[in-house]
Design a protein around this motif. Structure first.
Motif, short mmCIF file in Angstrom:
data_model
loop_
_atom_site.label_atom_id
_atom_site.label_comp_id
_atom_site.label_asym_id
_atom_site.label_seq_id
_atom_site.Cartn_x
_atom_site.Cartn_y
_atom_site.Cartn_z
N GLU A 179 0.83 -1.20 0.00
CA GLU A 179 0.00 0.00 0.00
C GLU A 179 0.87 1.26 0.00
N GLU A 180 1.95 1.21 0.83
CA GLU A 180 2.81 2.38 0.91
C GLU A 180 3.53 2.62 -0.41
N VAL A 181 3.97 1.53 -1.05
CA VAL A 181 4.63 1.66 -2.35
C VAL A 181 3.68 2.30 -3.34
N ALA A 182 2.43 1.80 -3.37
CA ALA A 182 1.45 2.34 -4.30
C ALA A 182 1.25 3.84 -4.05
N THR A 184 3.36 5.99 -2.57
CA THR A 184 4.52 6.80 -2.94
C THR A 184 4.67 6.89 -4.45
N LEU A 185 4.16 5.91 -5.18
CA LEU A 185 4.24 5.96 -6.64
C LEU A 185 3.13 6.82 -7.23
N GLY A 186 2.32 7.41 -6.34
CA GLY A 186 1.35 8.38 -6.82
C GLY A 186 -0.06 7.86 -6.98
N ALA A 187 -0.33 6.64 -6.50
CA ALA A 187 -1.70 6.13 -6.59
C ALA A 187 -2.58 6.86 -5.59
N THR A 188 -3.82 7.12 -5.96
CA THR A 188 -4.75 7.70 -4.99
C THR A 188 -5.18 6.60 -4.03
N ILE A 193 -6.79 0.98 -2.92
CA ILE A 193 -7.72 0.00 -2.37
C ILE A 193 -8.19 -0.98 -3.45
N PHE A 194 -8.58 -0.44 -4.60
CA PHE A 194 -9.15 -1.33 -5.61
C PHE A 194 -8.09 -2.11 -6.39
N ARG A 195 -6.90 -1.56 -6.54
CA ARG A 195 -5.88 -2.24 -7.35
C ARG A 195 -4.90 -3.05 -6.50
N VAL A 196 -4.72 -2.66 -5.23
CA VAL A 196 -3.70 -3.33 -4.41
C VAL A 196 -4.32 -4.15 -3.28
#
Lengths: 282, 269
Positions: A179-182, A184-188, A193-196
């Motif tokens: 979740e943290e990686v997502a 920091t890579l700029g995911a909202t 939540i929906f992709r990870v």
């Protein structure tokens, strides 16, 4: 001869220093057979006294088909509703902290602990047109008690803990690095939540929903008070078994019972496969 | 988003799960405490309460003994067919309560396997206490074993093996080592088993015959009163069962907090 028996015993089970194998396994098998297996065998044998045509005749009756559709369809809808709200409840109970959280968490088990007849009359009164929730809902033109919607409300009620309790331990152990990686890579947050998160939760979510479905399919006590039990409209399959028994139509009751039993076995198999999937997923 | 989700979750738990419980007590007391008490002191209600307690007092200890035996066999020894045995023990959980009652009617009912013989000998199983006890045992069959098996797998066999090799007798090993290791898990299983045994409705309703003041358990008595439009009485008796549920939840939660390590791994939040 004796040596052969000993070697057979050893191959069947590994040797152990502990006592009581024969006694405990013997007691288990005796009790299991007497209480569960032999009675179930009686159920599986009974409907064939009608012959296959008679068996088919019972099941192809429109009222029976409608009842099976209500039980299975209602359970499926309830499981779908529980997947959404159960997941939200589990998420909030695991991830956030707020006063009264432990109390709310304990309340989730209420449908497990509350006798189904009590749940049934309470739900029926709660959602009837002059009930606490049924009143406002009927002003909006939504009738719950004594309709198929009432069946779904009751099935959702008794299935909710299965989804929450299956998800909670998985959510608690979920690795937050992804979740943290997502993030920091700029995911909202929604994308995260929906992709990870959701893909990681999927096996347990499906398991919880299947458990809720399995419970709801055979549910009787909490449904019959709120359902209104209109034949062909809001009548569930277990109730039809009871009605057939009251008419001394044992074979007819057993025919519906065998279908319910077959569904139970199929669900156990599905749950075993799901467990393997979840284990492989981790 | 955090606030939205919290509101949804709290709203669902409170309005959907807790409100029915609140309603039971509110309706029970709607005509005053004395009306509720007189519904509970009604002779038929007292018979129902006594029957419910009696059924649980027979079924729960038997299932506890079975649960201990089954988990001992399954966790302390390696043998083929263990997976199948575990699945079969869990089977009653997946079966509709009505089907559970149905199977006993098919065996002991008048048109059942043993029905005519039992009638000739004057033994009543269906529409009598033995039938109610049997279906209750069926429905609550897996509770204790299901709690103990994961717990005893976690605990392993070393302690018992050490005791036996040091010369402890079988009974000493069981009572001093195993039973003392599993006591909280056992209590947890018995608690859930008892709640279900006292509250079972579908299975019991099929075999009881609904003879008021004779074979009606508390949940069946609630149904009879409700169907007779005696709502205050129905909710008064129901509130006793609701109290049982609340006590069960409180003790269960306390056990999960206090003895988390000593009950099954799946319950450690």
């Amino acid at each position: 001869m004796k040596a052969a028996i000993v070697s057979l015993t050893i191959r069947w089970r590994n040797p152990s220093a502990l006592p009581g194998f024969g006694l405990s396994l013997g007691l288990t098998l005796f009790y299991l057979s007497a209480i569960v297996l032999i009675p179930l065998a009686a159920l599986v044998i009974k409907p064939w006294s009608l012959g296959f045509d008679g068996f088919w005749h019972v099941l192809s009756n429109p009222r029976v088909l409608a009842a099976l559709r209500m039980s299975f369809g209602g359970a499926a809808i309830a499981a779908a509703i529980n997947s959404v709200f159960g997941a939200i409840a589990a998420w909030v109970l695991v991830r956030y902290s707020f006063p009264g959280k432990r109390f709310l968490d304990a309340l989730v088990d209420l449908p497990f602990a509350l006798p189904t007849a009590v749940a049934g009359i309470a739900l029926s009164a709660l959602y009837s047109t002059n009930g606490w929730l049924g009143g406002p809902l009927s002003q909006l033109g939504i009738k719950v008690s004594y309709t198929p919607l009432g069946v779904i409300v009751a099935l959702t009620f008794i299935g909710m803990p299965f989804v929450v309790r299956t998800l909670e331990p998985v959510l608690a152990e979920l690795n937050r690095d992804a979740e943290e990686v997502a993030a920091t890579l700029g995911a909202t947050r929604l994308q995260t939540i929906f992709r990870v998160v959701l893909p990681m939760l999927l096996p347990s979510l499906v398991t919880g929903a299947t458990l809720a479905f399995a419970r709801a399919v055979g549910e009787y006590g909490s449904v019959i008070f709120i359902a209104g039990n209109l034949p062909g409209i809001s009548e569930i399959a277990p109730l039809l078994i009871v009605i057939k028994l009251e008419q001394f139509d044992y074979a007819g009751a057993a025919a519906i019972g065998v279908i319910m039993l077959a569904a139970a076995f199929a669900l156990i198999l599905a749950l075993n496969l799901l467990q393997n999937w979840a284990a492989a997923h981790r | 988003m955090r606030i939205t989700l919290s509101v949804v979750a709290i709203g669902v738990i409170v309005s959907f799960l807790a409100l029915p419980l609140l309603l039971v007590f509110s309706y029970a007391l709607s005509a005053g405490v004395s009306a509720a008490l007189s519904a509970i002191k009604d002779p038929d209600a007292l018979v129902a309460i006594r029957l419910t307690l009696l059924v649980a007092a027979i079924a729960v200890p038997l299932n506890a003994i079975f649960g201990i035996a089954a988990s001992w066999a399954i966790t302390k020894f390696d043998f083929h067919g263990k997976g199948v045995l575990t699945t079969l023990i869990d089977l009653p959980f997946s079966i509709s309560p009505v089907v559970s009652g149905l199977v006993y009617v098919l065996i002991f009912g008048l048109q059942g396997w043993f029905g005519p013989e039992l009638r000739d000998h004057g033994i009543k199983v269906i529409f009598a206490l033995p039938g109610i006890v049997l279906v209750t045992m069926f429905v609550t069959f897996p509770f204790v074993a299901r709690e103990l098996i994961p717990l005893m797998v976690d605990q392993g066999r070393e302690e018992e093996e050490a005791a036996v090799s040091l010369g402890a007798s079988e009974l000493q090993t069981f009572f001093h080592i195993t039973l003392s290791n599993i006591k909280w898990g056992l209590l947890y299983g018995i608690l859930l088993c008892n709640a279900r045994a006292m509250g079972e409705f579908g299975a019991v309703s099929v075999v009881s015959g609904h003879i008021r003041g004779l074979t009606d358990t508390m949940p069946l008595h609630v149904e009879v009163l409700y169907n007779d439009y005696e709502f205050v009485d129905a909710f008064a008796v129901a509130s006793l069962l609701a109290l049982l549920a609340i006590v069960t939840l409180i003790v269960k939660t306390l056990l999960e907090w206090r003895y988390a390590e000593e009950i099954a791994a799946s319950h450690r939040h």
